[in-house]
Design a protein around this motif. Structure first.
Motif, PDB file in Angstrom:
ATOM      1  N   TRP A 168     -28.448   5.017 -12.890  1.00 22.23           N
ATOM      2  CA  TRP A 168     -29.040   6.169 -13.562  1.00 22.23           C
ATOM      3  C   TRP A 168     -28.108   6.756 -14.616  1.00 22.23           C
ATOM      4  CZ3 TRP A 168     -33.936   6.806 -13.813  1.00 22.23           C
ATOM      5  CH2 TRP A 168     -34.740   6.311 -12.783  1.00 22.23           C
ATOM      6  N   ALA A 169     -26.807   6.674 -14.393  1.00 25.94           N
ATOM      7  CA  ALA A 169     -25.862   7.123 -15.421  1.00 25.94           C
ATOM      8  C   ALA A 169     -25.991   6.248 -16.667  1.00 25.94           C
ATOM      9  CB  ALA A 169     -24.431   7.083 -14.883  1.00 25.94           C
ATOM     10  N   GLN A 170     -26.110   4.928 -16.472  1.00 26.57           N
ATOM     11  CA  GLN A 170     -26.294   4.018 -17.594  1.00 26.57           C
ATOM     12  C   GLN A 170     -27.668   4.222 -18.254  1.00 26.57           C
ATOM     13  OE1 GLN A 170     -24.139   1.904 -19.035  1.00 26.57           O
ATOM     14  NE2 GLN A 170     -22.574   2.682 -17.639  1.00 26.57           N
ATOM     15  N   PHE A 171     -28.671   4.525 -17.452  1.00 27.25           N
ATOM     16  CA  PHE A 171     -30.003   4.818 -17.988  1.00 27.25           C
ATOM     17  C   PHE A 171     -29.939   5.985 -18.961  1.00 27.25           C
ATOM     18  CE2 PHE A 171     -33.725   7.616 -17.660  1.00 27.25           C
ATOM     19  CZ  PHE A 171     -34.741   6.770 -18.073  1.00 27.25           C
ATOM     20  N   ILE A 172     -29.219   7.020 -18.598  1.00 31.56           N
ATOM     21  CA  ILE A 172     -29.105   8.206 -19.445  1.00 31.56           C
ATOM     22  C   ILE A 172     -28.476   7.856 -20.787  1.00 31.56           C
ATOM     23  CG2 ILE A 172     -27.889  10.412 -19.683  1.00 31.56           C
ATOM     24  CD1 ILE A 172     -28.362  10.724 -16.592  1.00 31.56           C
ATOM     25  N   ASP A 173     -27.427   7.055 -20.775  1.00 32.46           N
ATOM     26  CA  ASP A 173     -26.741   6.714 -22.024  1.00 32.46           C
ATOM     27  C   ASP A 173     -27.479   5.650 -22.837  1.00 32.46           C
ATOM     28  OD1 ASP A 173     -24.762   8.545 -21.710  1.00 32.46           O
ATOM     29  OD2 ASP A 173     -23.112   7.112 -21.531  1.00 32.46           O
ATOM     30  N   GLN A 174     -28.066   4.665 -22.169  1.00 32.10           N
ATOM     31  CA  GLN A 174     -28.597   3.510 -22.880  1.00 32.10           C
ATOM     32  C   GLN A 174     -30.079   3.625 -23.233  1.00 32.10           C
ATOM     33  OE1 GLN A 174     -27.606   0.014 -20.585  1.00 32.10           O
ATOM     34  NE2 GLN A 174     -25.409   0.421 -20.665  1.00 32.10           N
ATOM     35  N   LYS A 175     -30.861   4.296 -22.436  1.00 30.90           N
ATOM     36  CA  LYS A 175     -32.315   4.360 -22.680  1.00 30.90           C
ATOM     37  C   LYS A 175     -32.812   5.778 -22.935  1.00 30.90           C
ATOM     38  CE  LYS A 175     -36.784   2.878 -20.796  1.00 30.90           C
ATOM     39  NZ  LYS A 175     -37.207   2.259 -22.063  1.00 30.90           N
ATOM     40  N   PHE A 176     -32.215   6.740 -22.283  1.00 27.90           N
ATOM     41  CA  PHE A 176     -32.701   8.114 -22.339  1.00 27.90           C
ATOM     42  C   PHE A 176     -32.248   8.841 -23.607  1.00 27.90           C
ATOM     43  CE2 PHE A 176     -31.873  12.609 -21.495  1.00 27.90           C
ATOM     44  CZ  PHE A 176     -33.099  13.050 -21.039  1.00 27.90           C
ATOM     45  N   ALA A 177     -30.982   8.665 -23.988  1.00 26.25           N
ATOM     46  CA  ALA A 177     -30.360   9.529 -24.984  1.00 26.25           C
ATOM     47  C   ALA A 177     -31.029   9.465 -26.360  1.00 26.25           C
ATOM     48  CB  ALA A 177     -28.872   9.193 -25.100  1.00 26.25           C
ATOM     49  N   ARG A 178     -31.234   8.261 -26.897  1.00 31.60           N
ATOM     50  CA  ARG A 178     -31.703   8.160 -28.281  1.00 31.60           C
ATOM     51  C   ARG A 178     -33.082   8.793 -28.503  1.00 31.60           C
ATOM     52  NH1 ARG A 178     -34.450   4.736 -31.898  1.00 31.60           N
ATOM     53  NH2 ARG A 178     -33.546   4.854 -33.985  1.00 31.60           N
ATOM     54  N   PRO A 179     -34.131   8.410 -27.762  1.00 26.42           N
ATOM     55  CA  PRO A 179     -35.437   9.049 -28.017  1.00 26.42           C
ATOM     56  C   PRO A 179     -35.411  10.548 -27.727  1.00 26.42           C
ATOM     57  CG  PRO A 179     -35.532   7.692 -26.043  1.00 26.42           C
ATOM     58  CD  PRO A 179     -34.243   7.367 -26.731  1.00 26.42           C
ATOM     59  N   PHE A 180     -34.607  10.950 -26.756  1.00 25.51           N
ATOM     60  CA  PHE A 180     -34.529  12.366 -26.395  1.00 25.51           C
ATOM     61  C   PHE A 180     -34.009  13.193 -27.564  1.00 25.51           C
ATOM     62  CE2 PHE A 180     -32.400  16.061 -24.553  1.00 25.51           C
ATOM     63  CZ  PHE A 180     -33.423  16.591 -23.794  1.00 25.51           C
ATOM     64  N   TRP A 181     -32.831  12.805 -28.087  1.00 27.81           N
ATOM     65  CA  TRP A 181     -32.235  13.595 -29.164  1.00 27.81           C
ATOM     66  C   TRP A 181     -32.984  13.403 -30.485  1.00 27.81           C
ATOM     67  CZ3 TRP A 181     -29.749  17.226 -27.106  1.00 27.81           C
ATOM     68  CH2 TRP A 181     -28.979  17.022 -25.951  1.00 27.81           C
ATOM     69  N   MET A 182     -33.529  12.206 -30.717  1.00 30.33           N
ATOM     70  CA  MET A 182     -34.279  11.974 -31.958  1.00 30.33           C
ATOM     71  C   MET A 182     -35.560  12.806 -32.000  1.00 30.33           C
ATOM     72  SD  MET A 182     -32.640   9.991 -33.996  1.00 30.33           S
ATOM     73  CE  MET A 182     -33.888   9.435 -35.156  1.00 30.33           C
ATOM     74  N   SER A 183     -36.176  13.030 -30.842  1.00 31.22           N
ATOM     75  CA  SER A 183     -37.402  13.833 -30.803  1.00 31.22           C
ATOM     76  C   SER A 183     -37.139  15.266 -31.240  1.00 31.22           C
ATOM     77  CB  SER A 183     -38.000  13.823 -29.390  1.00 31.22           C
ATOM     78  OG  SER A 183     -37.151  14.488 -28.474  1.00 31.22           O
ATOM     79  N   ILE A 184     -35.905  15.712 -31.079  1.00 27.43           N
ATOM     80  CA  ILE A 184     -35.530  17.071 -31.493  1.00 27.43           C
ATOM     81  C   ILE A 184     -35.016  17.071 -32.932  1.00 27.43           C
ATOM     82  CG2 ILE A 184     -33.975  19.007 -31.021  1.00 27.43           C
ATOM     83  CD1 ILE A 184     -33.981  18.127 -28.097  1.00 27.43           C
ATOM     84  N   CYS A 185     -34.156  16.094 -33.248  1.00 24.74           N
ATOM     85  CA  CYS A 185     -33.523  16.063 -34.566  1.00 24.74           C
ATOM     86  C   CYS A 185     -34.510  15.777 -35.686  1.00 24.74           C
ATOM     87  CB  CYS A 185     -32.410  15.019 -34.584  1.00 24.74           C
ATOM     88  SG  CYS A 185     -31.032  15.429 -33.486  1.00 24.74           S
ATOM     89  N   MET A 186     -35.635  15.124 -35.363  1.00 26.42           N
ATOM     90  CA  MET A 186     -36.607  14.768 -36.391  1.00 26.42           C
ATOM     91  C   MET A 186     -37.715  15.800 -36.534  1.00 26.42           C
ATOM     92  SD  MET A 186     -37.082  10.654 -36.090  1.00 26.42           S
ATOM     93  CE  MET A 186     -38.075  10.693 -37.587  1.00 26.42           C
ATOM     94  N   ALA A 187     -37.450  17.023 -36.110  1.00 33.68           N
ATOM     95  CA  ALA A 187     -38.484  18.072 -36.159  1.00 33.68           C
ATOM     96  C   ALA A 187     -38.989  18.307 -37.578  1.00 33.68           C
ATOM     97  CB  ALA A 187     -37.931  19.372 -35.587  1.00 33.68           C
ATOM     98  N   ASP A 188     -38.141  18.034 -38.582  1.00 30.20           N
ATOM     99  CA  ASP A 188     -38.556  18.239 -39.973  1.00 30.20           C
ATOM    100  C   ASP A 188     -38.826  16.912 -40.681  1.00 30.20           C
ATOM    101  OD1 ASP A 188     -38.180  21.002 -39.691  1.00 30.20           O
ATOM    102  OD2 ASP A 188     -36.034  20.796 -40.099  1.00 30.20           O
ATOM    103  N   GLY A 189     -38.921  15.816 -39.923  1.00 27.39           N
ATOM    104  CA  GLY A 189     -39.072  14.506 -40.525  1.00 27.39           C
ATOM    105  C   GLY A 189     -40.457  13.930 -40.361  1.00 27.39           C
ATOM    106  N   ASP A 190     -40.535  12.599 -40.247  1.00 29.43           N
ATOM    107  CA  ASP A 190     -41.791  11.882 -40.107  1.00 29.43           C
ATOM    108  C   ASP A 190     -42.494  12.283 -38.813  1.00 29.43           C
ATOM    109  OD1 ASP A 190     -43.365   9.443 -38.966  1.00 29.43           O
ATOM    110  OD2 ASP A 190     -43.202   9.058 -41.125  1.00 29.43           O
ATOM    111  N   LYS A 191     -43.686  12.865 -38.924  1.00 26.75           N
ATOM    112  CA  LYS A 191     -44.372  13.421 -37.762  1.00 26.75           C
ATOM    113  C   LYS A 191     -44.821  12.349 -36.769  1.00 26.75           C
ATOM    114  CE  LYS A 191     -43.897  17.676 -38.806  1.00 26.75           C
ATOM    115  NZ  LYS A 191     -42.946  18.496 -37.987  1.00 26.75           N
ATOM    116  N   GLU A 192     -45.272  11.211 -37.276  1.00 28.02           N
ATOM    117  CA  GLU A 192     -45.712  10.146 -36.375  1.00 28.02           C
ATOM    118  C   GLU A 192     -44.533   9.586 -35.586  1.00 28.02           C
ATOM    119  OE1 GLU A 192     -47.986   5.802 -36.470  1.00 28.02           O
ATOM    120  OE2 GLU A 192     -47.833   7.015 -38.294  1.00 28.02           O
TER     121      GLU A 192
END
Length: 267
Positions: free
Chosen positions: A136-160
């Motif tokens: 689960w620690a590896q899950f957080i770093d390898q699978k969880f982190a990118r879509p999680f933070w990108m969903s927030i960071c792209m608030a002003d970007g491509d909506k789709e």
């Protein structure tokens, strides 16, 4: 000048705890001497202000009651010779310096701290439970982190694209929600490896949500994770090395503006 000394930042701690190791068993002289030798070696953490990954070794050391010195790097602009010497491959923080040894990568550092020092266990003793925690620690770093933070960071970007990241992030949050299983922490009643890996949800998420206006972790959808985040941030040892929220928001905002300006120049 680079702010890597304890007097230049309020969140820098030298000899951050005053706990000392007292052997529980007095009959094994060699073992005690070996532990005392380890404890006498200096411990330093190389990090930078506001680093999610830099928080991990700090909280692990505090949970173990190990005094340490925090060296703050001025990243990404000025990488010190000390950093380049001790992490010549990735040239990134955090780096743990233990005597003449250097250990890189935050989760590897946490496991090293658990094995090298006496104190409360950060990984379970049972082999299966330990393997599960690592998964689960590896899950957080390898699978969880990118879509999680990108969903927030792209608030002003491509909506789709933002919507796709948001769906994946919420699916992964539900998986983590299920792993708490009614416990205070992922490992039971005390902070362990998975809690440390997920610590970004306990402070950094709030800063990103404030900046972006996106509320991802809500009590209605993720009650167990919201309760866990409050428990983690409220733990005295974790609280001591979590960044101040206002300072963290200011740092992330400045970084975001810098990247947006770079993007405009490249258009």
């Amino acid at each position: 000048s680079r702010e890597d000394t304890a007097t230049k930042h309020p969140l820098t701690h030298i000899n951050s705890t005053t706990h000392s190791y007292q052997p529980a068993v007095t009959g094994f002289e060699f073992k005690v001497q070996n532990l005392e030798a380890k404890m006498s070696e200096t411990v330093k953490v190389m990090s930078t202000f506001g680093s999610i990954y830099g928080h991990r070794p700090e909280v692990a050391l505090r949970l173990k009651g190990i005094p340490y010195e925090l060296l703050l790097e001025d990243l990404p602009n000025n990488k010190s010779e000390l950093l380049l010497t001790h992490n010549p491959v990735h040239k990134l923080v955090p780096v743990l310096l233990h005597g003449d040894k250097s250990i890189c990568e935050s989760l590897i550092i946490v496991e090293y701290i658990d094995e090298a020092f006496e104190g409360p266990r950060l990984l379970p003793a049972d082999p299966y439970e330990r393997a599960t925690a690592r998964f689960w620690a590896q899950f957080i770093d390898q699978k969880f982190a990118r879509p999680f933070w990108m969903s927030i960071c792209m608030a002003d970007g491509d909506k789709e694209e933002e919507e796709n990241f948001l769906k994946e992030a919420k699916k992964n949050l539900l998986l983590l929600e299920g792993q708490l299983k009614g416990n205070r922490f992922f490992g039971g009643n005390s902070i362990g490896l998975v809690d440390i890996a997920a610590s970004g949800l306990a402070r950094w998420l709030g800063a990103f949500e404030e900046i972006s206006g996106v509320n991802l972790l809500t009590d209605e959808q993720f009650p167990a994770l919201c309760r866990w985040a409050k428990e983690y941030a409220g733990d005295e040892r974790a609280k001591e090395c979590l960044p101040n929220m206002d300072e963290l928001v200011a740092k992330i905002t400045a970084v975001k503006k810098k990247f947006l300006a770079m993007a405009e120049v490249q258009k």
